[in-house]
Enzyme design. Structure first.
Site, short mmCIF file in Angstrom:
data_model
loop_
_atom_site.label_atom_id
_atom_site.label_comp_id
_atom_site.label_asym_id
_atom_site.label_seq_id
_atom_site.Cartn_x
_atom_site.Cartn_y
_atom_site.Cartn_z
N HIS A 83 0.85 -1.18 0.06
CA HIS A 83 -0.05 0.08 -0.05
C HIS A 83 0.84 1.42 -0.09
CE1 HIS A 83 0.06 -0.18 4.58
NE2 HIS A 83 0.08 1.25 4.31
N ASP A 219 1.20 -7.82 2.27
CA ASP A 219 1.21 -6.29 2.11
C ASP A 219 2.93 -5.78 1.75
OD1 ASP A 219 0.75 -3.61 1.71
OD2 ASP A 219 -0.52 -3.45 3.64
N SER A 639 4.12 2.19 8.54
CA SER A 639 3.79 1.17 7.24
C SER A 639 5.15 1.01 6.73
CB SER A 639 2.71 1.82 6.37
OG SER A 639 1.40 1.25 6.88
N1 ARG Z 1 -5.01 0.31 7.83
C1 ARG Z 1 -3.68 0.64 7.07
C2 ARG Z 1 -3.05 1.88 7.39
O1 ARG Z 1 -3.61 2.72 7.97
C3 ARG Z 1 -3.52 0.12 5.83
C4 ARG Z 1 -4.16 0.82 4.82
C5 ARG Z 1 -4.31 0.25 3.47
N2 ARG Z 1 -5.40 -0.71 3.17
C6 ARG Z 1 -6.53 -0.50 2.81
N3 ARG Z 1 -7.26 -1.51 2.78
N4 ARG Z 1 -7.03 0.81 2.65
O2 ARG Z 1 -2.70 2.65 6.58
N1 GLU Z 2 -1.25 1.43 7.70
C1 GLU Z 2 -0.76 2.45 8.64
C2 GLU Z 2 0.20 3.14 7.72
O1 GLU Z 2 -0.08 3.42 6.27
C3 GLU Z 2 0.09 1.72 9.49
C4 GLU Z 2 -0.80 1.36 10.38
C5 GLU Z 2 -1.15 2.02 11.63
O2 GLU Z 2 -1.68 3.30 11.61
O3 GLU Z 2 -0.66 1.65 12.71
O4 GLU Z 2 1.33 3.92 7.85
#
Ligand code: ARG
Ligand code: GLU
Length: 708
Positions: A83, A219, A639
């Site tokens: 991502h 990921d 991330s």
């Molecule tokens: N929750 C994770 C982070 O904050 C992954 C985000 C990307 N994935 C998604 N399905 N939107 O960013």
């Molecule tokens: N998915 C998050 C990012 O893009 C990391 C997950 C979190 O917020 O801990 O940095």
């Protein structure tokens, strides 16, 4: 009796704080080192951060200003999340070569793909510059005067920093402005795409599984840093060579077990641990609900269209993921704050604080917070409603925001206007590629109706308060030129004055302009004025907390600088009678498989590998591990952060947190806050067995620390 109860509370608060924290890498010696040892680490502080010899920090980069990545070979190979590489992977994708859907692998070095504008930043050195930054500031000077002195000191220090020509320096505030650190950095700009799994692996589970456990997402993606002939940063050139790092992370295939030490090294973006109860309460009771509600409505509409129309599905996939990401996070955050009684805990701490500061300069801080947060509530609400409505969710209003910038540029003359016009047109090309007026019309009608209902009157333009929304929606969407790139290009055609005249006759712009101008003339200035006052109280409060609770572990809030957070592999109990194990396996991918589903499809090849058990050396007891959980305190920006074992090897890749623990930005609770990581063995399995990219496997230093 009351005092005894308070002392007891104090004890509980301290015990609860025994974990969590995002620490400055240059300050690990002593207490942090000891804590890491007690959790199973064999690493010395100097092995993690040193400036006179290679250390782990030399393998960590800030990836494109947002995520984290790490060097995993002596040829500058970078590992980060799928991502995080998504935009780059998408930019190389066409209908014939859909790398998002099918994955991409450079089987030869010369197939690695250039990414315009992409950069990564190494941290060469971190110095505590609190004393010289605060030099000359005085208690009896005004806040503005002190702030000016600080700014001048910072400018001077940055200018006088000893560094190489190709390096940069910057200074950032920590502990709410009570400490300052200087960073010498090195920025590489030739970063090439090396590999990415298909989205059915890299984004498996998509939005349904996002922020959730059990999770089964691969990921990850791979890039490479290129440098000039002297191994220094350079713009893209065919002549550049793979970068030779001072340190790279070996990859362990011995795997993880509950209780294993984990260190996450990266660039967490923003946390807010030291807010007063009144501020946290405002977030939970007033601001989060409004933001969640707006996104909830917008997402439902977009989802409905996405499910019925393939073109709309492609157009809105990325936007939907972005909007739903924080929508879901805020819901989890609110529930977690409530369940962990975070506000109550803060109030308890504040009672003790009040006792301790009685009769000192700090005795009015909490009362000041109360007053200021009351004062800011209305405008903070208006600001969030504005951001969510005008800026983020109603696309045609976002378009009026861009045109407003163009009109502003006209005040600086024709040249500035024409330059801005070119940029605006360029940005609109991307905008309309993924725009459906049909979808936006429904979002507009729904969100503008909510806006008139919920937005504070004081911050709603008087000229539009009595507008009938359905009629307005129909007028705008049948008359405005902002509904397609063709019409918009015509609208912006011609010289400055004729363009200005025409845009001001456009129905959408007329409406949007009212909303955008009240943001600039009222909402933002009012909000910033109170925030400046809050920041001054917050700085004093932070300093008072540190002074009056010397036994507490105070870590600085995240601010996009390099940090270390450590913990252990661990499961958790999301609710009564339910226990979540800390490791998921490939078996779970197959269990979740829904043929042709856009979130849960699995490719034939992966199913084959599973059926024939073609797992190479990456399995454990016949299973391929996919994701695992830890107690590391992470946030957005972490991330792509490496997960490092007790001996400095890479065992995983951080990419998410569990839903019940997303409140860790305000209240890290070791009982329930968990970060989610991809197991390094799954990454190697996909590169090796799924992609057959032996060239990449060969350059990675694969180790067996547990077998020694
Ligand atoms: N929750 C994770 C982070 O904050 C992954 C985000 C990307 N994935 C998604 N399905 N939107 O960013
Ligand atoms: N998915 C998050 C990012 O893009 C990391 C997950 C979190 O917020 O801990 O940095």
């Amino acid at each position: 009796m009351k005092i005894l109860k308070l002392l007891f509370l104090l004890l509980i608060i301290n015990l609860n704080a025994q974990q969590g924290g995002m620490w400055i890498p240059s300050q690990l010696e002593g207490a942090r080192e000891k804590e890491m040892k007690s959790l199973g680490s064999n690493l010395t502080a100097a092995a993690i951060y040193a400036i006179d010899k290679p250390s782990l920090k030399d393998a960590i980069v800030h990836f494109n200003g947002g995520c984290t990545a790490e060097v995993i070979s002596k040829k500058g190979l970078l590992l980060t999340n799928h991502h995080c590489g998504y935009g780059a992977i998408q930019s190389h994708s066409t209908i014939e070569h859909d790398y998002l859907q099918d994955g991409f692998w450079a089987y030869k070095q010369k197939e690695e793909l250039e990414n315009k504008g992409m950069f990564v930043t190494f941290i060469k050195r971190i110095d505590d510059v609190t004393v010289p930054v605060l030099k000359g500031t005085l208690k009896n000077l005004s806040n503005k005067e002190n702030q000016d002195i600080i700014s001048q000191n910072i400018e001077k220090l940055v200018k006088n920093t000893k560094k190489e020509d190709w390096q940069e320096a910057n200074i950032k505030a920590f502990y709410k402005g009570n400490q300052y650190f200087l960073f010498v950095t090195e920025k590489f700009k030739d970063i090439r795409l090396v590999g990415a799994p298909p989205s059915s692996i890299g984004k498996f589970g998509a939005d349904t599984d996002n922020w959730m456990w059990p999770r089964h997402t691969g990921d990850f993606s791979l890039f490479r840093i290129y440098a000039d002939k002297n191994n220094r940063p350079a713009e893209y050139s065919k002549k550049n060579k793979p970068y030779k790092p001072n340190h790279y992370l070996p990859v362990s295939v011995d795997g993880v077990e509950e209780g294993d030490f984990t260190l996450v090294f990266g660039f967490p973006g923003k946390t807010n641990k030291y807010l007063p109860a009144v501020a946290l309460n405002q977030i939970v009771s007033t601001l989060n609900p409004v933001k969640i509600d707006i996104r909830d409505k917008a997402l439902k509409i977009v989802d409905k269209y996405m499910r019925n129309d393939n073109e709309i599905k492609i157009q809105y996939a990325s936007k939907f993921a972005r909007i739903s990401n924080y929508w879901k996070k805020w819901i989890g955050e609110n529930q977690g704050i409530e369940k962990s009684k975070a506000i109550q805990k803060k109030q308890d701490l504040e009672k003790i604080f009040e006792l301790k500061v009685k009769g000192t300069d700090d005795q009015n801080l909490l009362a000041k917070f109360d007053k200021l947060y009351k004062e800011v509530e209305e405008v903070a609400l208006a600001r969030d409603i504005w951001i969510e409505t005008v800026y983020r969710n109603v696309e045609i209003l976002n378009a009026t925001y861009r045109i407003y910038q163009l009109e502003l540029a006209s005040q600086k003359g024709k040249e500035a206007f024409n330059e801005q016009k070119e940029n605006t047109l360029k940005s609109f090309k991307g905008f309309y590629k993924n725009y459906s007026a049909k979808v936006d019309k429904e979002v507009f009608r729904t969100l503008v109706t909510m806006y008139f209902k919920n937005n504070p009157k004081k911050y709603t333009p008087e000229t539009i308060t009595n507008i009938a929304v359905t009629k307005l929606t129909n007028t705008i969407f049948s008359n405005s030129s902002l509904t397609s790139l063709d019409k918009l290009t015509k609208l912006l055609d011609g010289d400055m004055n004729s363009v200005l005249k025409r845009i001001n006759e456009d129905k959408a712009y007329q409406f949007g302009k009212e909303l955008v101008s009240i943001f600039y003339t009222k909402i933002n200035p009012d909000f910033n004025a109170i925030q400046t006052k809050i920041a001054i109280v917050q700085k004093k409060y932070m300093s008072a907390l540190m002074q009056h609770f010397p036994e507490e572990r105070f870590f600085p809030d995240a601010n996009s600088t390099l940090r270390v957070t450590y913990g252990q592999v661990k499961g958790y109990e999301p609710k009564d009678a339910v226990y979540y194990k800390p490791v998921s396996n490939l078996k779970g991918v197959i269990e979740k498989y829904v043929p042709n589903d856009y979130e849960f499809d699995v490719s034939e090849k992966l199913i084959d590998l599973y059926k024939t058990k073609d797992f190479g050396n990456y399995a454990k007891e016949g299973k391929i591990p996919v994701n695992f959980l830890g107690t590391n305190h992470t946030t957005g920006g972490n991330s792509g952060s490496p997960v490092i074992d007790a001996n400095g090897n890479l065992i995983g890749l951080n990419f998410d947190r569990v839903w019940e623990g997303t409140m860790s930005d305000y209240n890290y609770d070791p009982e329930i806050c968990r970060n989610i990581m991809v197991d390094a063995r799954y990454i190697l399995f996909i590169i090796d067995k799924y992609a057959g990219a032996k060239r990449i496997i060969k350059e990675i230093d694969i180790v067996h620390p547990k077998k020694k």
